[in-house]
Design a protein around this motif. Structure first.
Motif, PDB file in Angstrom:
ATOM      1  N   GLN A  34     -22.263  -3.394  -3.257  1.00  0.00           N
ATOM      2  CA  GLN A  34     -20.874  -3.577  -3.268  1.00  0.00           C
ATOM      3  C   GLN A  34     -20.622  -3.501  -2.090  1.00  0.00           C
ATOM      4  OE1 GLN A  34     -19.876   0.722  -3.947  1.00  0.00           O
ATOM      5  NE2 GLN A  34     -17.493   0.017  -5.082  1.00  0.00           N
ATOM      6  N   TYR A  35     -21.344  -2.989  -1.157  1.00  0.00           N
ATOM      7  CA  TYR A  35     -20.539  -3.197  -0.508  1.00  0.00           C
ATOM      8  C   TYR A  35     -20.199  -4.525   0.804  1.00  0.00           C
ATOM      9  CZ  TYR A  35     -20.630   2.079   0.910  1.00  0.00           C
ATOM     10  OH  TYR A  35     -20.411   3.842   0.164  1.00  0.00           O
ATOM     11  N   LEU A  36     -21.590  -5.494   0.401  1.00  0.00           N
ATOM     12  CA  LEU A  36     -21.559  -6.544   0.814  1.00  0.00           C
ATOM     13  C   LEU A  36     -20.845  -7.182   0.398  1.00  0.00           C
ATOM     14  CD1 LEU A  36     -25.741  -6.928   0.450  1.00  0.00           C
ATOM     15  CD2 LEU A  36     -24.061  -6.587   2.442  1.00  0.00           C
ATOM     16  N   PHE A  37     -20.234  -7.047  -0.987  1.00  0.00           N
ATOM     17  CA  PHE A  37     -19.444  -7.791  -1.935  1.00  0.00           C
ATOM     18  C   PHE A  37     -17.784  -7.529  -1.517  1.00  0.00           C
ATOM     19  CE2 PHE A  37     -22.029  -8.492  -5.721  1.00  0.00           C
ATOM     20  CZ  PHE A  37     -21.922  -9.989  -5.690  1.00  0.00           C
ATOM     21  N   GLN A  38     -18.222  -6.201  -1.093  1.00  0.00           N
ATOM     22  CA  GLN A  38     -16.380  -5.598  -0.340  1.00  0.00           C
ATOM     23  C   GLN A  38     -16.361  -6.598   1.179  1.00  0.00           C
ATOM     24  OE1 GLN A  38     -13.904  -4.682  -1.885  1.00  0.00           O
ATOM     25  NE2 GLN A  38     -15.317  -3.442  -3.419  1.00  0.00           N
ATOM     26  N   PHE A  39     -16.977  -6.382   2.069  1.00  0.00           N
ATOM     27  CA  PHE A  39     -16.703  -6.076   3.443  1.00  0.00           C
ATOM     28  C   PHE A  39     -16.856  -8.355   3.689  1.00  0.00           C
ATOM     29  CE2 PHE A  39     -17.299  -1.578   3.972  1.00  0.00           C
ATOM     30  CZ  PHE A  39     -16.562  -1.717   4.050  1.00  0.00           C
ATOM     31  N   SER A  69      -8.979  -6.850  11.259  1.00  0.00           N
ATOM     32  CA  SER A  69      -9.325  -5.369  11.532  1.00  0.00           C
ATOM     33  C   SER A  69      -9.466  -4.273  11.097  1.00  0.00           C
ATOM     34  CB  SER A  69      -9.842  -4.246  12.743  1.00  0.00           C
ATOM     35  OG  SER A  69      -8.546  -4.551  13.462  1.00  0.00           O
ATOM     36  N   SER A  70      -7.673  -3.618  10.527  1.00  0.00           N
ATOM     37  CA  SER A  70      -7.017  -2.976   9.370  1.00  0.00           C
ATOM     38  C   SER A  70      -7.842  -3.628   8.819  1.00  0.00           C
ATOM     39  CB  SER A  70      -5.130  -2.636   9.738  1.00  0.00           C
ATOM     40  OG  SER A  70      -4.583  -3.788   9.241  1.00  0.00           O
ATOM     41  N   ASN A  71      -7.703  -4.007   7.803  1.00  0.00           N
ATOM     42  CA  ASN A  71      -8.205  -4.106   6.307  1.00  0.00           C
ATOM     43  C   ASN A  71      -9.325  -3.555   5.939  1.00  0.00           C
ATOM     44  OD1 ASN A  71      -5.792  -6.016   5.968  1.00  0.00           O
ATOM     45  ND2 ASN A  71      -6.609  -7.275   4.932  1.00  0.00           N
ATOM     46  N   ILE A  72     -10.308  -3.682   6.980  1.00  0.00           N
ATOM     47  CA  ILE A  72     -12.123  -3.693   7.028  1.00  0.00           C
ATOM     48  C   ILE A  72     -11.534  -2.018   6.994  1.00  0.00           C
ATOM     49  CG2 ILE A  72     -13.734  -3.472   8.597  1.00  0.00           C
ATOM     50  CD1 ILE A  72     -12.892  -6.573   8.504  1.00  0.00           C
ATOM     51  N   LYS A  73     -11.169  -1.354   8.281  1.00  0.00           N
ATOM     52  CA  LYS A  73     -11.247  -0.100   8.433  1.00  0.00           C
ATOM     53  C   LYS A  73     -10.675   0.494   7.568  1.00  0.00           C
ATOM     54  CE  LYS A  73      -9.416   3.478  11.542  1.00  0.00           C
ATOM     55  NZ  LYS A  73      -8.076   3.791  13.241  1.00  0.00           N
ATOM     56  N   ASN A  74      -9.908   0.296   6.337  1.00  0.00           N
ATOM     57  CA  ASN A  74      -8.956   0.714   5.880  1.00  0.00           C
ATOM     58  C   ASN A  74      -9.621   0.921   4.283  1.00  0.00           C
ATOM     59  OD1 ASN A  74      -6.944   1.800   6.480  1.00  0.00           O
ATOM     60  ND2 ASN A  74      -5.388  -0.563   5.738  1.00  0.00           N
ATOM     61  N   LYS A  75     -11.067  -0.381   4.013  1.00  0.00           N
ATOM     62  CA  LYS A  75     -11.641  -0.854   2.936  1.00  0.00           C
ATOM     63  C   LYS A  75     -13.118   0.426   3.710  1.00  0.00           C
ATOM     64  CE  LYS A  75     -11.137  -5.405   1.231  1.00  0.00           C
ATOM     65  NZ  LYS A  75     -11.879  -5.872   1.200  1.00  0.00           N
ATOM     66  N   LYS A  76     -13.050   1.159   4.639  1.00  0.00           N
ATOM     67  CA  LYS A  76     -14.675   1.428   4.736  1.00  0.00           C
ATOM     68  C   LYS A  76     -13.690   3.337   4.549  1.00  0.00           C
ATOM     69  CE  LYS A  76     -14.608   2.905   9.330  1.00  0.00           C
ATOM     70  NZ  LYS A  76     -14.721   2.726  10.424  1.00  0.00           N
ATOM     71  N   GLU A 134       0.811  -1.229  -0.231  1.00  0.00           N
ATOM     72  CA  GLU A 134       0.086  -0.160   0.135  1.00  0.00           C
ATOM     73  C   GLU A 134       1.380   1.203  -0.391  1.00  0.00           C
ATOM     74  OE1 GLU A 134      -2.652   0.141   2.830  1.00  0.00           O
ATOM     75  OE2 GLU A 134      -3.592  -2.124   2.797  1.00  0.00           O
ATOM     76  N   ARG A 135       1.818   1.071   0.969  1.00  0.00           N
ATOM     77  CA  ARG A 135       3.045   2.924   0.565  1.00  0.00           C
ATOM     78  C   ARG A 135       3.482   2.988  -0.131  1.00  0.00           C
ATOM     79  NH1 ARG A 135       4.725   0.943   5.047  1.00  0.00           N
ATOM     80  NH2 ARG A 135       7.249  -0.203   3.801  1.00  0.00           N
ATOM     81  N   LEU A 144      -5.984  -1.555  -4.876  1.00  0.00           N
ATOM     82  CA  LEU A 144      -5.478  -2.605  -3.890  1.00  0.00           C
ATOM     83  C   LEU A 144      -6.327  -2.500  -2.636  1.00  0.00           C
ATOM     84  CD1 LEU A 144      -3.183  -4.548  -3.298  1.00  0.00           C
ATOM     85  CD2 LEU A 144      -1.782  -2.947  -2.254  1.00  0.00           C
ATOM     86  N   ILE A 145      -6.117  -2.116  -1.799  1.00  0.00           N
ATOM     87  CA  ILE A 145      -7.459  -2.077  -0.208  1.00  0.00           C
ATOM     88  C   ILE A 145      -8.471  -2.863  -0.844  1.00  0.00           C
ATOM     89  CG2 ILE A 145      -8.870  -0.505   1.345  1.00  0.00           C
ATOM     90  CD1 ILE A 145      -5.832   1.738   0.978  1.00  0.00           C
ATOM     91  N   LEU A 146      -9.548  -2.549  -1.596  1.00  0.00           N
ATOM     92  CA  LEU A 146     -11.252  -2.819  -1.995  1.00  0.00           C
ATOM     93  C   LEU A 146     -10.744  -4.941  -2.374  1.00  0.00           C
ATOM     94  CD1 LEU A 146     -11.771  -0.222  -3.908  1.00  0.00           C
ATOM     95  CD2 LEU A 146     -12.641  -0.735  -1.294  1.00  0.00           C
TER      96      LEU A 146
END
Length: 324
Positions: free
Chosen positions: A283-288, A236-243, A216-217, A227-229
């Motif tokens: 879209q949100y359902l798929f991403q999470f 939890s950090s993955n989910i937070k970044n996607k959010k 990511e950096r 990439l994040i998505l």
């Protein structure tokens, strides 16, 4: 980030000129462009190193999934093959043949697999990194691109060590494996090598979280969001970044809705809002990982009843079953 700022500037300029149609068009174009930004990830290494399993793990798939890359104890990749991400098809993982085989000799490897088209490279090994791995890395650097050394099958090593030693020290074993890989790369001329220890079956363990943070950096901002998505929801950090990525897009959806609402046509606003809402929530359902297929996989992985998982989601969404 630059693309977002540019879109906001263009939208503000259109609104200052009372051109709401242009503002809505810019918003929609921006959202469409986000969904089409390509990210091509090459996964390569010597034969049988676990490349295919790594591709599958990164995509959140089991090796048995019909969409998975073929994996085995011998080289199963006989030509470069693209595997789209299951929920982000603009992200493509390329499972490349092992370097140094008869069909893909090291000296001509980069030409045979068209190395220049990828955004970054992951060089996988199941033991020490070899001369051909270093040649790959040097070629990638010459192209001005980024690579990562990934030491796969760590869980197998730990399991073997645990069986052979009475007083097994996992952290000590991990450190020895890391130092062994780094020392081997230094001996072959790599000055400051960084090696990520990964299990293809327990992706949240060991160094994969550090690997994803490093990727990511290193990426430009527009590719970073892509990439994040695409990253699996393993912590939890993955989910937070996607959010945060998805939250940054809400204003564009809201602007389109507001502009449609200003059009004096009975029922148009409600119809448009419902369409936007359904599209965004889907879209949100798929991403999470909250869609039906993802929940079925989660149920299988965790051995928890699917109905129990759906009940939690239904309760969180005020009684509405969004997985149908």
């Amino acid at each position: 980030m630059f693309l977002e700022y540019k879109a906001i500037e263009d939208i503000n300029r259109a609104l200052e000129n009372n051109d709401t149609h242009a503002a809505a068009s810019i918003s929609q174009s921006y959202l469409t462009d986000l969904d089409s930004i390509p990210l091509k990830i090459a996964v390569t290494g010597v034969s049988g190193s676990g490349k295919s399993s790594f591709v599958n793990a990164f995509r959140g798939l089991h090796n048995s999934d019909e969409r998975a890359a073929s994996a085995g104890v011998v080289e199963t990749t006989i030509k470069p093959k693209a595997f789209p991400h299951p929920t982000n098809p603009n992200v493509t993982f390329w499972d490349l043949p092992g370097i140094g085989t008869k069909q893909f000799p090291a000296d001509h490897y980069h030409k045979l697999v068209k190395f220049e088209k990828f955004d970054f490279y992951i060089i996988v090994s199941s033991d020490r990194f070899r001369e051909n791995d270093v040649k790959l890395a040097q070629r990638i650097v010459e192209m001005g691109k980024t690579f990562y050394f990934v030491r796969a099958k760590i869980d197998s090593n730990l399991h073997s060590e645990q069986k052979s030693q009475k007083n097994h020290d996992e952290e000590k074993t991990l450190q020895e494996i890391r130092e062994n890989c780094i020392q081997g790369l230094k001996e072959q001329g790599v000055t400051t090598p960084q090696v990520f220890l990964v299990s293809n079956f327990e992706l949240h363990l060991y160094d994969f979280p550090t690997l994803q943070e490093t990727m990511e950096r290193d990426l430009p901002s527009h590719k970073r969001d892509v990439l994040i998505l695409a990253l699996p929801n393993i912590c939890s950090s993955n989910i937070k970044n996607k959010k945060e990525v998805l939250r940054s897009q809400i204003k564009f959806h809201a602007l389109i809705s507001a502009i449609v609402a200003a059009i004096p046509f009975p029922g148009l606003s409600i119809t448009a809002d419902l369409s936007i809402l359904v599209s965004v929530i889907t879209q949100y359902l798929f991403q999470f990982g909250l869609d039906k297929k993802s929940l079925e996989k989660l149920s299988s992985d965790t051995r928890k009843p699917l109905d129990d998982l759906k009940a939690v989601l239904k309760y969180s969404c005020s009684g509405k079953d969004l997985t149908k």
